[in-house]
Scaffold this active site. Structure first.
Site, PDB file in Angstrom:
ATOM      1  N   LYS A 176       2.999  -7.038   3.843  1.00  9.49           N
ATOM      2  CA  LYS A 176       2.198  -7.167   2.623  1.00  9.49           C
ATOM      3  C   LYS A 176       2.936  -6.394   1.529  1.00  9.49           C
ATOM      4  CE  LYS A 176      -0.639  -5.844   0.026  1.00  9.49           C
ATOM      5  NZ  LYS A 176      -0.315  -5.730  -1.444  1.00  9.49           N
ATOM      6  N   GLU A 179       1.700  -5.875  -5.083  1.00 10.75           N
ATOM      7  CA  GLU A 179       1.406  -6.892  -6.103  1.00 10.75           C
ATOM      8  C   GLU A 179       2.218  -6.664  -7.374  1.00 10.75           C
ATOM      9  OE1 GLU A 179      -0.436  -4.571  -4.824  1.00 10.75           O
ATOM     10  OE2 GLU A 179      -2.134  -3.943  -6.078  1.00 10.75           O
ATOM     11  N   GLY A 227       2.592   4.456   0.521  1.00  8.23           N
ATOM     12  CA  GLY A 227       1.849   4.339  -0.726  1.00  8.23           C
ATOM     13  C   GLY A 227       1.182   5.656  -1.054  1.00  8.23           C
ATOM     14  N   GLU A 230      -4.389   8.397  -1.798  1.00  7.48           N
ATOM     15  CA  GLU A 230      -5.721   7.792  -1.932  1.00  7.48           C
ATOM     16  C   GLU A 230      -5.851   6.535  -1.059  1.00  7.48           C
ATOM     17  OE1 GLU A 230      -6.343   6.600  -5.930  1.00  7.48           O
ATOM     18  OE2 GLU A 230      -8.427   5.993  -5.576  1.00  7.48           O
ATOM     19  N   THR A 231      -4.858   5.644  -1.149  1.00  6.90           N
ATOM     20  CA  THR A 231      -4.909   4.433  -0.322  1.00  6.90           C
ATOM     21  C   THR A 231      -4.757   4.795   1.153  1.00  6.90           C
ATOM     22  OG1 THR A 231      -3.874   3.254  -2.155  1.00  6.90           O
ATOM     23  CG2 THR A 231      -3.964   2.105  -0.073  1.00  6.90           C
ATOM     24  N   GLY A 232      -3.897   5.775   1.429  1.00  4.87           N
ATOM     25  CA  GLY A 232      -3.707   6.213   2.811  1.00  4.87           C
ATOM     26  C   GLY A 232      -5.015   6.699   3.428  1.00  4.87           C
ATOM     27  N   GLU A 249       3.173   7.019   5.261  1.00  5.57           N
ATOM     28  CA  GLU A 249       4.130   7.700   4.371  1.00  5.57           C
ATOM     29  C   GLU A 249       3.472   7.777   3.010  1.00  5.57           C
ATOM     30  OE1 GLU A 249       6.813   9.153   4.693  1.00  5.57           O
ATOM     31  OE2 GLU A 249       7.728   8.427   6.533  1.00  5.57           O
ATOM     32  N   GLU A 382       0.493  14.482  -8.067  1.00  4.02           N
ATOM     33  CA  GLU A 382       1.689  13.648  -8.204  1.00  4.02           C
ATOM     34  C   GLU A 382       1.700  13.003  -9.595  1.00  4.02           C
ATOM     35  OE1 GLU A 382       2.036  10.071  -5.734  1.00  4.02           O
ATOM     36  OE2 GLU A 382       4.058  10.722  -5.219  1.00  4.02           O
TER      37      GLU A 382
HETATM   38  P1  NAD Z   1      -0.624   2.203  -3.592  1.00 10.34           P
HETATM   39  O1  NAD Z   1      -1.210   3.083  -2.556  1.00 10.34           O
HETATM   40  O2  NAD Z   1      -1.413   1.900  -4.798  1.00 10.34           O
HETATM   41  O3  NAD Z   1      -0.249   0.768  -2.966  1.00 10.34           O
HETATM   42  C1  NAD Z   1       0.632   0.629  -1.880  1.00 10.34           C
HETATM   43  C2  NAD Z   1       0.350  -0.688  -1.162  1.00 10.34           C
HETATM   44  O4  NAD Z   1      -0.947  -0.645  -0.569  1.00 10.34           O
HETATM   45  C3  NAD Z   1       0.364  -1.920  -2.058  1.00 10.34           C
HETATM   46  O5  NAD Z   1       0.972  -2.983  -1.338  1.00 10.34           O
HETATM   47  C4  NAD Z   1      -1.126  -2.191  -2.279  1.00 10.34           C
HETATM   48  O6  NAD Z   1      -1.425  -3.542  -2.568  1.00 10.34           O
HETATM   49  C5  NAD Z   1      -1.699  -1.793  -0.937  1.00 10.34           C
HETATM   50  N1  NAD Z   1      -3.118  -1.407  -0.952  1.00 10.34           N
HETATM   51  C6  NAD Z   1      -3.865  -0.961  -2.007  1.00 10.34           C
HETATM   52  N2  NAD Z   1      -5.111  -0.657  -1.587  1.00 10.34           N
HETATM   53  C7  NAD Z   1      -5.158  -0.905  -0.257  1.00 10.34           C
HETATM   54  C8  NAD Z   1      -6.160  -0.759   0.755  1.00 10.34           C
HETATM   55  N3  NAD Z   1      -7.381  -0.290   0.466  1.00 10.34           N
HETATM   56  N4  NAD Z   1      -5.854  -1.089   2.021  1.00 10.34           N
HETATM   57  C9  NAD Z   1      -4.612  -1.530   2.341  1.00 10.34           C
HETATM   58  N5  NAD Z   1      -3.617  -1.698   1.437  1.00 10.34           N
HETATM   59  C10 NAD Z   1      -3.887  -1.379   0.152  1.00 10.34           C
HETATM   60  O7  NAD Z   1       0.781   2.855  -3.983  1.00 10.34           O
HETATM   61  P2  NAD Z   1       1.849   2.358  -5.080  1.00 10.34           P
HETATM   62  O8  NAD Z   1       1.331   2.683  -6.448  1.00 10.34           O
HETATM   63  O9  NAD Z   1       2.280   0.973  -4.774  1.00 10.34           O
HETATM   64  O10 NAD Z   1       3.087   3.309  -4.743  1.00 10.34           O
HETATM   65  C11 NAD Z   1       3.233   4.600  -5.249  1.00 10.34           C
HETATM   66  C12 NAD Z   1       2.816   5.628  -4.217  1.00 10.34           C
HETATM   67  O11 NAD Z   1       3.588   5.464  -3.034  1.00 10.34           O
HETATM   68  C13 NAD Z   1       3.107   7.049  -4.661  1.00 10.34           C
HETATM   69  O12 NAD Z   1       2.013   7.872  -4.325  1.00 10.34           O
HETATM   70  C14 NAD Z   1       4.329   7.440  -3.869  1.00 10.34           C
HETATM   71  O13 NAD Z   1       4.496   8.808  -3.661  1.00 10.34           O
HETATM   72  C15 NAD Z   1       4.103   6.716  -2.598  1.00 10.34           C
HETATM   73  N6  NAD Z   1       5.361   6.544  -1.884  1.00 10.34           N
HETATM   74  C16 NAD Z   1       5.569   7.249  -0.733  1.00 10.34           C
HETATM   75  C17 NAD Z   1       6.777   7.144  -0.064  1.00 10.34           C
HETATM   76  C18 NAD Z   1       7.039   7.900   1.207  1.00 10.34           C
HETATM   77  O14 NAD Z   1       7.958   7.551   1.908  1.00 10.34           O
HETATM   78  N7  NAD Z   1       6.270   8.913   1.550  1.00 10.34           N
HETATM   79  C19 NAD Z   1       7.774   6.297  -0.555  1.00 10.34           C
HETATM   80  C20 NAD Z   1       7.523   5.595  -1.729  1.00 10.34           C
HETATM   81  C21 NAD Z   1       6.300   5.714  -2.381  1.00 10.34           C
END
Ligand code: NAD
Length: 489
Positions: A176, A179, A227, A230-232, A249, A382
């Site tokens: 996935k 977007e 990601g 919050e999403t995690g 991650e 962050e």
């Molecule tokens: P995000 O959490 O908004 O989205 C990440 C993904 O999750 C997207 O594909 C999104 O569509 C999906 N998603 C959103 N809500 C969801 C849900 N409820 N259930 C399942 N999937 C869902 O993050 P982002 O804005 O795309 O990325 C930036 C974040 O990612 C930053 O916090 C950054 O630190 C983190 N990040 C971490 C690492 C790492 O290796 N630790 C690497 C890169 C980015």
């Protein structure tokens, strides 16, 4: 450039999805549409998981050497298609072309690394209670269908870190993409992984609702997610009652410490790179800089000179050092953090505003801030953008305490060649990756991941292969003799 239409991969078919809803993907430097993808629904996720489940058995029992050959072929095809993929990636995601090249090179290298590792790493044989007649095996076996959910900042790289070990370990995968930047991912899978058996790799495009459906699907025993925290958290709350395995991650708030022995000018160059690559949109961006009081003025002057010389522009233009941010909400967060810090007494040394010569695109000037402290959001939460807050410290122990004064624990950097300080630093900081002098450099064989709220998963290295497989212990008695500890006692 005309707007392309991209599709989802379910089994052996590229489809528009079951709904009639689309997501338009814009170029963050121009705000013009680059392409569109189907907004995948729970029904599409069902179909993708069914296709992956159907393919899993065949893939699981495919010889490791054959799996390795397919991964090597994907790596070679990625190099053949690099020019087109890089242009698309730059248009949808914004970072300069040279940074995109590096992203693809690392992704290809990751595919090759797990092709090799997957051929040779399996379980172990452990000592048995009765060595002559018993055998004890520790097996690693694939989970089945892995859900791989990826963010927008390094779409291909972060997917390769999941896809390669998951496939090498014998899992089928449903991807996935984000977007915000799904196009190069879809194109990469279409062009470079088309020789894999149908169903082993599936792609469902869409927003968070497609991600939610994948996490909640009972046919997905392992969710690999990169990601935000919050999403995690949301994913963990859905997955926990189902006892799913999670590979998380999450975000970072990485510290960069300049030691008293460091050269101020080189340290400033290292800070600028660590804080501003990809316009500061890296999970391991240097987001907090700590300098000894005695070096503050020199480091800040060198930082100001370096940062104010950077050239902003479209990632495809020649001579561009920094592209736009990914979108309005992300720039808005940087602006809020800087405004709040200034309200509380911080001073802007350079930057601190949108560039005056650009009326389109999500650009923000790289910014250096001084007189900051840990009460400000910019030192705690962050920021994920091109802001460099610099704070002073007195004793080296204070610097270490400041590094650890964070709920996040992804990475940290130290500039020093004093072995006593270096050893103390890497032993005492509570983070998953420590860089000494050379920030943000990855190594395929080096486990990457965080501590604390940054999530506990490790990508890369042998450890990631373990994370995409589960353990089974087999106790095997080779004889059919009865045991004297059986009934009757
Ligand atoms: P995000 O959490 O908004 O989205 C990440 C993904 O999750 C997207 O594909 C999104 O569509 C999906 N998603 C959103 N809500 C969801 C849900 N409820 N259930 C399942 N999937 C869902 O993050 P982002 O804005 O795309 O990325 C930036 C974040 O990612 C930053 O916090 C950054 O630190 C983190 N990040 C971490 C690492 C790492 O290796 N630790 C690497 C890169 C980015």
């Amino acid at each position: 450039m005309s707007m392309g239409r991209y599709r989802m991969l379910i089994g052996d078919r590229w489809v528009d999805g079951t709904g009639d809803s689309w997501i338009t993907v814009d170029d963050p430097a121009t705000e013009e549409a680059v392409g569109r993808v189907p907004a995948g629904s729970a029904a599409d996720v069902d179909l993708a998981v069914a296709a992956a489940s159907g393919a899993f058995d065949g893939w699981r029992w495919t010889a490791a050497g054959e799996r390795a050959a397919l991964l090597q072929k994907a790596a070679a095809k990625s190099e053949e298609h690099a020019a087109d993929l890089l242009e698309l990636l730059t248009r949808e995601q914004g970072k300069p072309r040279s940074e995109q090249e590096e992203e693809l090179e690392y992704a290809v290298s990751c595919l090759r690394y797990y092709a090799e590792l997957g051929r040779s790493r399996r379980g172990t044989v452990i000592p048995s209670g009765e060595p002559r007649t018993q055998l004890n095996l520790v097996l690693r076996e694939p989970y089945g269908v892995v859900g791989a959910i990826v963010p927008w900042n390094y779409p291909l790289l972060l997917l390769s870190w999941k896809l390669a070990p998951a496939l090498a370990a014998g899992n089928a995968v449903v991807v996935k993409p984000s977007e915000w930047a799904p196009l190069a991912t879809v194109e990469w899978i279409r062009r470079c992984f088309d020789h894999f058996p149908p169903g082993v790799i599936n792609v469902v495009t869409g927003d968070g609702s497609a991600g939610r459906a994948l996490v909640a699907h009972p046919g997905v025993p392992l969710v690999a997610f990169t990601g935000s925290v919050e999403t995690g958290r949301h994913i963990a709350s859905v997955a926990a009652p189902m006892m799913k395995r999670l590979h998380l991650e999450l975000g970072g708030k990485d510290a960069f410490v300049v030691a008293p022995d460091a050269d101020p000018s080189t340290a400033a160059d290292a800070v600028a790179y660590a804080a501003l690559i990809n316009a500061g949109q890296v999970c391991t961006s240097a987001e907090r800089v700590y300098v000894p009081s005695g070096l503050h003025d020199e480091v800040v002057a060198a930082l100001e000179a370096r940062v104010s010389s950077l050239r902003l522009g479209h990632g495809l233009e020649e001579g561009v050092d920094m592209g736009p941010m990914m979108g309005e909400p992300f720039r808005g967060k940087v602006e809020r953090h800087i405004a709040e810090a200034v309200d509380r007494g911080a001073r802007v040394v350079t930057g601190g505003r949108r560039p005056r010569d650009r009326d389109r695109g999500w650009f923000y000037e790289p910014t250096v801030l001084i007189d900051v402290d840990h009460d400000m959001a910019i030192m705690r939460d962050e920021t994920f953008g091109p802001a460099i807050p610099v704070m002073t410290y007195t004793a080296f122990s204070d610097a270490i305490a400041l590094v650890n004064d964070s709920p996040m624990g992804l990475g940290a950097t130290l500039r020093s060649t004093d072995p006593v300080l270096v050893k103390r630093f890497f032993e005492e900081v509570k983070v998953g990756t420590v860089w000494i002098n050379d920030p943000l450099t990855d190594n395929d064989a080096g486990p990457f991941g965080g501590m604390k709220l940054s999530g506990g998963a490790r990508e890369l290295g042998e450890q990631a292969l373990d994370e995409f497989s589960e353990t089974k212990h087999v106790h095997w008695d080779l004889s059919d003799a009865p045991k004297d500890w059986w009934y009757p006692y």
